[in-house]
Motif scaffolding. Sequence first.
Motif, PDB file in Angstrom:
ATOM      1  N   GLU A 158       1.298  -1.298  -0.324  1.00  0.00           N
ATOM      2  CA  GLU A 158      -0.407   0.093  -0.421  1.00  0.00           C
ATOM      3  C   GLU A 158       0.929   1.566  -0.620  1.00  0.00           C
ATOM      4  N   LEU A 159       2.526   1.348   0.098  1.00  0.00           N
ATOM      5  CA  LEU A 159       2.769   2.569   0.203  1.00  0.00           C
ATOM      6  C   LEU A 159       4.184   2.376  -1.331  1.00  0.00           C
ATOM      7  N   GLU A 160       3.224   3.668  -1.624  1.00  0.00           N
ATOM      8  CA  GLU A 160       4.481   3.605  -2.993  1.00  0.00           C
ATOM      9  C   GLU A 160       5.213   4.003  -2.917  1.00  0.00           C
ATOM     10  N   TRP A 161       6.448   4.806  -1.585  1.00  0.00           N
ATOM     11  CA  TRP A 161       7.464   5.585  -1.371  1.00  0.00           C
ATOM     12  C   TRP A 161       8.176   4.272  -1.066  1.00  0.00           C
ATOM     13  N   ALA A 162       7.499   3.442  -0.686  1.00  0.00           N
ATOM     14  CA  ALA A 162       8.292   2.348   0.042  1.00  0.00           C
ATOM     15  C   ALA A 162       8.724   0.807  -1.520  1.00  0.00           C
ATOM     16  N   THR A 163       8.137   0.807  -2.171  1.00  0.00           N
ATOM     17  CA  THR A 163       7.702  -0.019  -2.998  1.00  0.00           C
ATOM     18  C   THR A 163       8.990  -0.039  -4.429  1.00  0.00           C
ATOM     19  N   ALA A 164       9.784  -0.650  -5.136  1.00  0.00           N
ATOM     20  CA  ALA A 164      11.264  -0.504  -5.516  1.00  0.00           C
ATOM     21  C   ALA A 164       9.670  -0.658  -7.613  1.00  0.00           C
ATOM     22  N   PRO A 165      10.402   0.854  -8.304  1.00  0.00           N
ATOM     23  CA  PRO A 165       9.581   0.566  -9.477  1.00  0.00           C
ATOM     24  C   PRO A 165      10.484  -0.694 -10.345  1.00  0.00           C
ATOM     25  N   ASN A 166       9.722  -1.308 -11.721  1.00  0.00           N
ATOM     26  CA  ASN A 166      10.793  -1.403 -12.440  1.00  0.00           C
ATOM     27  C   ASN A 166      12.249  -2.516 -11.539  1.00  0.00           C
ATOM     28  N   LEU A 167      11.617  -3.689  -9.901  1.00  0.00           N
ATOM     29  CA  LEU A 167      12.444  -4.575  -9.021  1.00  0.00           C
ATOM     30  C   LEU A 167      11.377  -5.554  -9.817  1.00  0.00           C
ATOM     31  N   ARG A 168      11.450  -6.700 -10.257  1.00  0.00           N
ATOM     32  CA  ARG A 168      10.727  -8.146 -10.086  1.00  0.00           C
ATOM     33  C   ARG A 168      11.187  -8.697  -9.420  1.00  0.00           C
ATOM     34  N   GLU A 169      10.325  -9.476  -8.482  1.00  0.00           N
ATOM     35  CA  GLU A 169      10.836 -10.534  -7.086  1.00  0.00           C
ATOM     36  C   GLU A 169      11.906 -11.792  -8.676  1.00  0.00           C
ATOM     37  N   GLU A 170      12.098 -11.883  -9.831  1.00  0.00           N
ATOM     38  CA  GLU A 170      12.694 -12.783 -10.067  1.00  0.00           C
ATOM     39  C   GLU A 170      14.536 -12.474 -10.160  1.00  0.00           C
TER      40      GLU A 170
END
Length: 302
Positions: A158-170
């Motif tokens: 729910e927290l946009e500031w904490a989530t990295a764009p363009n980073l896939r867990e793979e």
Amino acid sequence: MEQIVRVIGAPTDYGANRRGVDMGPSAIRYAGLADQLRAAGVEPVEAGDIRAPYAEECDPETRSLRTGTARFFDETKAVCTQLAETVESALAAGELPVVLGGDHSVAIGSVSGSAAASPIGAIWFDAHADLNTPSTSPSGNIHGMPLAALLGIGEFGELEWATAPNLREENVVLVGLRSADEAERALLEERDLTVLTMSDIDRRGITAVVDDALEAATDGVDEIHVSLDLDWLDPTAAPGVGTPVRGGVTYREAHAAMEQVAARSAIRSLDLVEVNPTLDRSNETAELATELAASALGKRIL
């Protein structure tokens, strides 16, 4: 043209139980980071420190999520938001950001900033999984949560500031893992992260394990973020850390891993975290951090 390395301090100990890791950036600089980077053939430029109020000025029991507790949540958010902007600006200027922690929660900011413009992989050299969330963490300490935050797991989704764009867990790889909570183990069985434990290093050797890590982290992306927690090393080699775990990599294995990363991948950004000079011996862990940074950025014996 010589690569410019932007050195950014993130002097926080909000994420940890033991105090003193906020002095890590100063200790690493004092240990000769600039000289080590020049020896690696890059030119360091100082960005100074992100503003981080002392913990004594803050409310440690901030509860900013619906479930669970994340200690110093608001302060961590403020630091990581500043850090992400600073990292992003450095990259836009053609510089390579090297972030000096501070506890490992600062990686929320460094990776988010690094991943803002285009896809990236990440290799997590760490004794710990860092996949707790506020509702699963036994302590509420955010230095055990940065990977969960960056991947939007649990409440962090729910927290946009904490989530990295363009980073896939793979494209996320944990190397040298040897300590994980029960909830983290369950999560690792469900998700698509690559996990290479100390047992893998024991059986196959550091070179083969780092080869696999680089293959997974760079699958479909051109560059990687390297997050190096000094507790990845055995405490006999790196005593100045807040959460030591016996059975880590040796001094030489750590250098071999960083040299391999430098030779076989394009590093977009680098963290050096969890150096605690109050627990160190003659600043040797900070000195080791400077050496490993140089190896990761291209320093060779010959």
